[in-house]
Write an enzyme that holds these catalytic residues in place. Structure first.
Site, mmCIF file in Angstrom:
data_model
loop_
_atom_site.group_PDB
_atom_site.id
_atom_site.type_symbol
_atom_site.label_atom_id
_atom_site.label_comp_id
_atom_site.label_asym_id
_atom_site.label_seq_id
_atom_site.Cartn_x
_atom_site.Cartn_y
_atom_site.Cartn_z
ATOM 1 N N GLU A 136 2.889 6.489 -32.877
ATOM 2 C CA GLU A 136 4.703 6.328 -32.773
ATOM 3 C C GLU A 136 5.236 5.954 -34.332
ATOM 4 O OE1 GLU A 136 6.386 4.176 -29.580
ATOM 5 O OE2 GLU A 136 5.841 5.881 -28.203
ATOM 6 N N GLU A 142 1.091 9.451 -24.115
ATOM 7 C CA GLU A 142 1.709 8.094 -23.432
ATOM 8 C C GLU A 142 2.964 8.927 -22.204
ATOM 9 O OE1 GLU A 142 3.281 4.613 -25.132
ATOM 10 O OE2 GLU A 142 1.776 4.824 -26.637
HETATM 11 O O1 AHR Z 1 3.177 1.877 -23.475
HETATM 12 C C1 AHR Z 1 4.092 1.017 -24.048
HETATM 13 C C2 AHR Z 1 4.672 1.151 -25.427
HETATM 14 O O2 AHR Z 1 5.305 2.191 -25.285
HETATM 15 C C3 AHR Z 1 3.705 1.533 -26.561
HETATM 16 O O3 AHR Z 1 2.833 0.597 -27.191
HETATM 17 C C4 AHR Z 1 4.185 2.190 -27.342
HETATM 18 O O4 AHR Z 1 3.415 3.334 -27.982
HETATM 19 C C5 AHR Z 1 5.405 2.980 -26.575
HETATM 20 O O5 AHR Z 1 6.628 2.907 -27.323
#
Ligand code: AHR
Length: 496
Positions: free
Chosen positions: A173, A292
């Site tokens: 990210e 994610e």
């Molecule tokens: O999954 C929790 C967080 O969400 C992760 O660390 C990050 O990559 C995202 O913003």
């Protein structure tokens, strides 16, 4: 009565379902590692200090790849802190989540865990405070076969650490202002390319994931992705994308149609991947790593996400309900439908932190989303079939009228048809018919996830409130099953 038909043809397919779309994500965050998978003080600790009850529950979900060690955490993590004799490892202040990192669990412990669980490791390197050289050294540490000081470090580690890491994320990210070391796309592209170059020199067999836009709401959405991909060029095997869906507005009807957003995001990210490949005049395109995804909103605020120096902190321990489970099912169905472009996907996360499994002391709870995930297990090998939908619609505030039944279908090599379906209606049932080009279908198993109240949660007092049950479906050329309001169906049928 509402009606819906899934029209399928055995030779009309999107492509083989990549098993890696059933991946997980373990971050050094909250109680995911410590008190989650790893807790030598637990009565459930195995000989490696891992919680056998947690690992047994996770085994039921049969994760394929496992992303590690972050997340936001990785952007201030130096992997050398987590290797070598445990008693020499430093205790560090951790800035992503405001906690303390004791480093008693690190690379070797994770890789050995992968060996025992069968997870294929997917590492993210630190492109925040870390350097391209540090990233390449980590590849050498895990994958190197030459006799060097770095591979020597691995062999002197606390455990065997023999599992190789085939898949690496170039940061996490990096487009997000909250990310440690956040930088503009042009700077990220340069740093990621340098890292990619060195990492592939160390081990040309590895595959690399470029850090894409973390939230479609970010102003740089798609521009960041294009710039980053262009900069990393031929080193890019995948482009990462993330999505957390929410029900902030407390509107079940709207929330149950939010899976449409996932399809749109995949289409948009896919367009960027194709555009960049076409501009490079390259026949080799990057694919999508949806690394994610989940529902997350109840604990998504500063107090839920900042540990203030405590260890291990109860961070973002979302308690899920049935409607969250139905949205999770829609994520996975979308990945299946888009099998031609989505090759990797990781639910964030696996234990305690926005997770299907919660622990409290020595106890363990399987959340509602655990049930939805488990309904895919044993039903996910094969080819994704294109689906023609015919039938009732439901209104969505964001997307207009959408199919009342969201679905996906997989045809296995041994002539079994796996069907998934979510009835998005809050209050109406629907008769779902399945038509595989007139082929005869015989029911082998039918499971339904349903409760009269979509806000029902599995809790410590009522741990089995949301559980799948067996359902019934007719046999024949066009079998029919009735889906109650707000329910999820997973069925396997033999084809003749
Ligand atoms: O999954 C929790 C967080 O969400 C992760 O660390 C990050 O990559 C995202 O913003």
């Amino acid at each position: 009565m509402n009606k819906a038909t899934f029209n399928l043809h055995p030779r009309h397919h999107a492509g083989p379902v990549d098993p890696r779309i059933f991946g997980g994500f373990l971050e050094h965050m909250g109680r995911a590692v410590y008190e989650g998978v790893y807790d030598p003080s637990s009565v459930h600790a195995d000989e490696y200090g891992c919680r056998s009850d947690v690992l047994a529950a996770l085994a039921e979900l049969d994760f394929t790849v496992m992303r590690y060690p972050g997340g936001n955490f990785v952007s201030n993590y130096h992997w050398r802190d987590g290797v070598g004799p445990v008693d020499t490892r430093p205790t560090r202040r951790e800035l992503a989540w405001g906690t303390i990192e004791p480093n008693t669990f690190g690379t070797n412990e994770f890789l050995d865990l992968c060996q025992r669980t069968g997870w294929s490791p997917m590492f993210a390197v630190n492109l925040g405070t870390g350097s391209p050289e540090e990233a390449a050294d980590w590849v050498e540490y895990t994958n190197g076969s030459l006799v060097t000081d770095i591979t020597g470090e691995r062999e002197s580690g606390s455990t065997s650490g023999t599992t190789k890491v085939p898949l690496w994320c170039l940061g996490n990210e990096m487009d997000g202002p909250w990310q440690i070391g956040h930088m503009p796309a042009s700077e990220y592209g340069t740093k990621a390319r340098q890292a990619a170059h060195m990492m592939k020199l160390v081990d040309p067999s590895i595959e690399l994931v470029v850090s894409g836009t973390s939230l479609p709401d970010n102003p740089t959405y798609l521009d960041w992705d294009r710039e980053a991909l262009e900069a990393v060029g031929g080193f890019a095997d995948y482009l990462s994308t993330h999505r957390y869906l929410d029900n902030w507005s407390n509107d079940t009807a709207a929330f149950l149609t939010s899976g449409v957003a996932v399809d749109r995001q995949i289409a948009e990210i896919d367009a960027v991947c194709r555009y960049v490949a076409a501009r490079r005049r390259s026949s080799r395109r990057p694919y999508i790593a949806f690394d994610e995804w989940n529902v997350w909103y109840r604990t998504r605020n500063r107090s839920g996400m900042w540990a203030d120096g405590t260890f291990p902190a109860h961070l973002v321990e979302e308690v899920y309900d049935l409607q969250d489970a139905l949205v999770c099912a829609q994520f996975l169905m979308s990945f299946i439908r888009n099998a031609d472009v989505v090759k990797i996907a990781n639910i964030a996360q696996i234990v305690n932190v926005i997770a299907p499994v919660l622990t409290s002391g020595d106890n363990l709870l399987r959340q509602s989303i655990f049930e939805a995930l488990s309904m895919f297990v044993g039903r996910r090998n094969g080819t994704s079939l294109y689906m023609g939908y015919d039938g009732s619609l439901v209104p969505s505030p964001d997307f207009g009228d959408v199919a009342m039944v969201d679905g996906a279908a997989i045809l296995s090599d041994d002539h079994e048809l796996h069907i998934y379906a979510v009835n998005r209606s809050v209050d109406e049932s629907v008769d779902l018919q399945v038509n595989l080009s007139g082929g005869h279908l015989e029911t082998l198993s039918v499971e339904l996830l349903h409760h009269s109240d979509p806000t029902t949660q599995n809790t410590w007092d009522n741990p089995d409130a949301v559980r799948r049950v067996s359902g019934e479906m007719s046999n024949g050329p066009q079998p029919v099953v009735t889906l109650p309001p707000h329910s999820f169906l997973a069925a396997t049928l033999s084809v003749s």
